[in-house]
Design a protein around this motif. Structure first.
Motif, mmCIF file in Angstrom:
data_model
loop_
_atom_site.group_PDB
_atom_site.id
_atom_site.type_symbol
_atom_site.label_atom_id
_atom_site.label_comp_id
_atom_site.label_asym_id
_atom_site.label_seq_id
_atom_site.Cartn_x
_atom_site.Cartn_y
_atom_site.Cartn_z
ATOM 1 N N ARG A 5 -4.025 0.694 -2.420
ATOM 2 C CA ARG A 5 -3.581 -0.806 -1.913
ATOM 3 C C ARG A 5 -3.551 -1.715 -2.919
ATOM 4 O O ARG A 5 -4.264 -1.741 -3.954
ATOM 5 N N TRP A 36 -4.957 10.070 0.186
ATOM 6 C CA TRP A 36 -5.581 9.115 -0.048
ATOM 7 C C TRP A 36 -4.788 7.829 -0.055
ATOM 8 O O TRP A 36 -3.431 7.962 -0.207
ATOM 9 N N THR A 37 -5.383 6.729 -0.163
ATOM 10 C CA THR A 37 -4.371 5.451 0.082
ATOM 11 C C THR A 37 -4.802 4.383 -0.983
ATOM 12 O O THR A 37 -5.992 4.210 -1.143
ATOM 13 N N GLN A 80 1.004 -1.062 0.048
ATOM 14 C CA GLN A 80 0.182 0.218 0.044
ATOM 15 C C GLN A 80 0.812 1.145 -0.079
ATOM 16 O O GLN A 80 1.905 1.244 0.396
ATOM 17 N N SER A 81 0.010 2.332 -0.670
ATOM 18 C CA SER A 81 1.109 3.486 -0.704
ATOM 19 C C SER A 81 0.012 4.803 -0.506
ATOM 20 O O SER A 81 -1.156 4.537 -0.907
ATOM 21 N N SER A 82 0.550 5.855 -0.151
ATOM 22 C CA SER A 82 -0.089 7.192 0.101
ATOM 23 C C SER A 82 -0.089 8.029 -1.190
ATOM 24 O O SER A 82 1.124 8.047 -1.864
#
Length: 406
Positions: A129, A126-127, A116-118
């Motif tokens: 995945r 927001w994220t 996962q990353s922002s």
């Protein structure tokens, strides 16, 4: 130093141990392989997660740059599409807002979360995945290692079982030899005791002069002679069996005619074969081709087969000795109308000290070595012996001996 012999009970315990012990390394090996494969799977998942995390981070950076230069709003689905371009079909992407609400992607987790990353959108974090939706590439990565472990385990299991089986066979053979030795000692002692006891009574009677006339003296001497011959036959059987078993029996091969072999055998058994209640038939032609054989040994074969026929037939004996040619072999056939043999007895009849009918063996002399000697001699002549028999329907022993080369 005193060496103690292993008892049958200890041998059976050792045999049981040899059956159970191989399961210990097999279980340990299976446990090791399972742990090793699980470790390989975990390592593969870790590598996949690490690679996916780097790819996802790069993808979100690209999307972030795109958003800063793109004129106009971008939908979450467009953001998801841009992220998916960096992955193969085994990865799915979902996007959630700052509150954790899903804004793009599958409503339910489609697989296992691997990264996962922002990303910043409209000044809000927001994220993104990444989900692994198809584990087949992961399984393919581990499959080759699984094949290595499987083949290694199979070879090791076969090796362990082979060694255990060989050791078990050796122990079982020792157990059988121990039982055979005990049986042979008891049998030999019994067979020697009977004629010795008879001879002792007769000798004591003669020494004390307890006979009425010359006729009774002659009868006692004949009995002594008979018992002496019986002891001689027993001793000869023991010596012959011992020499054959140790490979020390000397064979002298030369061309020999079938009728010569048969006649020499009959000379030794003529009184028994011509006795009341015994019908004997001889069918051996002089024109039969010779065999390359040791004559005395084949005479012993026929004597043992004929004595066996005499022993295992009733009061009305019908015995036949035939010889015929069968391709490149000469076949001696001894038939009788005796008690016959079962399938189990036919398999065991040539074992040393084996006697098919224990009731008859107790009432007649013999230690069960005759047919064992027959098989050994026939094998030494590169021949074979066959049995045709059914219970209560007599038996036919066929001895095949190769013909002498012209």
């Amino acid at each position: 130093m005193t060496i103690h012999e292993i008892s049958p009970k200890q041998l059976r315990a050792l045999l049981l141990l040899l059956v159970l012990v191989p399961f210990i390394p097999l279980v340990l090996m299976l446990r090791f392989m399972t742990d090793a494969l699980q470790g390989e799977r975990d390592a593969a998942r870790e590598r996949l997660s690490s690679d996916t995390q780097r790819t996802l981070s790069s993808a979100t950076i690209s999307v972030d740059r795109h958003l800063t230069t793109f004129v106009g709003p971008v939908s979450p689905e467009e953001m998801r599409r841009l992220c998916l371009e960096a992955f193969d079909p085994t990865i799915d992407i979902s996007i959630s807002d700052a509150g954790g609400g899903l804004v793009a992607g599958p409503a339910k987790p489609p697989g296992r979360l691997v990264a996962q990353s922002s990303i910043k959108y409209l000044d809000k974090p927001w994220t993104t995945r990444a989900w692994l939706v198809d584990e087949r590439p992961l399984q393919e990565e581990v499959r080759d290692q699984f094949k290595v472990y499987a083949w290694t385990g199979l070879i090791a299991a076969v090796a362990i079982c082979t060694i255990a089986a060989a050791a078990g066979l050796t122990v079982n053979q020792q157990l059988r030899l121990h039982e055979l030795k005990n049986t042979s000692v008891a049998t030999v002692a019994h067979e020697l005791r009977t004629p010795l006891a008879t001879m002792r009574v007769l000798v004591d009677t003669l020494r004390e002069g307890r006979y009425r006339n010359e006729e009774q003296l002659r009868e006692y001497l004949d009995l002594l002679h008979s018992e002496n011959l019986r002891l001689s036959r027993l001793t000869e059987h023991f010596l012959t069996h011992s020499r054959l078993a140790r490979g020390q029996y000397q064979f002298t091969f030369a061309p020999v005619r079938a009728d010569s072999i048969a006649n020499h055998a009959l000379n030794s058994l003529q009184p028994k074969l011509s006795a009341p209640g015994c019908s004997f038939t001889l069918d051996v032609e002089k024109s039969l081709p010779p065999v390359m054989a040791d004559r005395d040994s084949l005479v012993t074969v026929l004597i043992n087969l004929l004595e066996n026929a005499l022993k295992y037939t009733g009061d009305e004996k019908r015995i036949t000795l035939r010889a015929r040619r069968d391709d490149d072999t000469l076949v001696f056939i001894v038939e009788d109308n005796g008690v016959g043999l079962t399938a189990t007895q036919r398999k065991q009849i040539f074992e040393p000290f084996y006697q098919a009918d224990q009731k008859l063996s107790r009432s007649r002399s013999g230690v069960g070595l005759g047919l064992s000697i027959v098989r050994a001699i026939v094998s030494a002549h590169r021949g074979r012996i066959e049995i045709a028999s059914e219970p209560n329907r007599g038996a036919a022993f066929s001895v095949h001996i190769p013909l002498a080369q012209a």
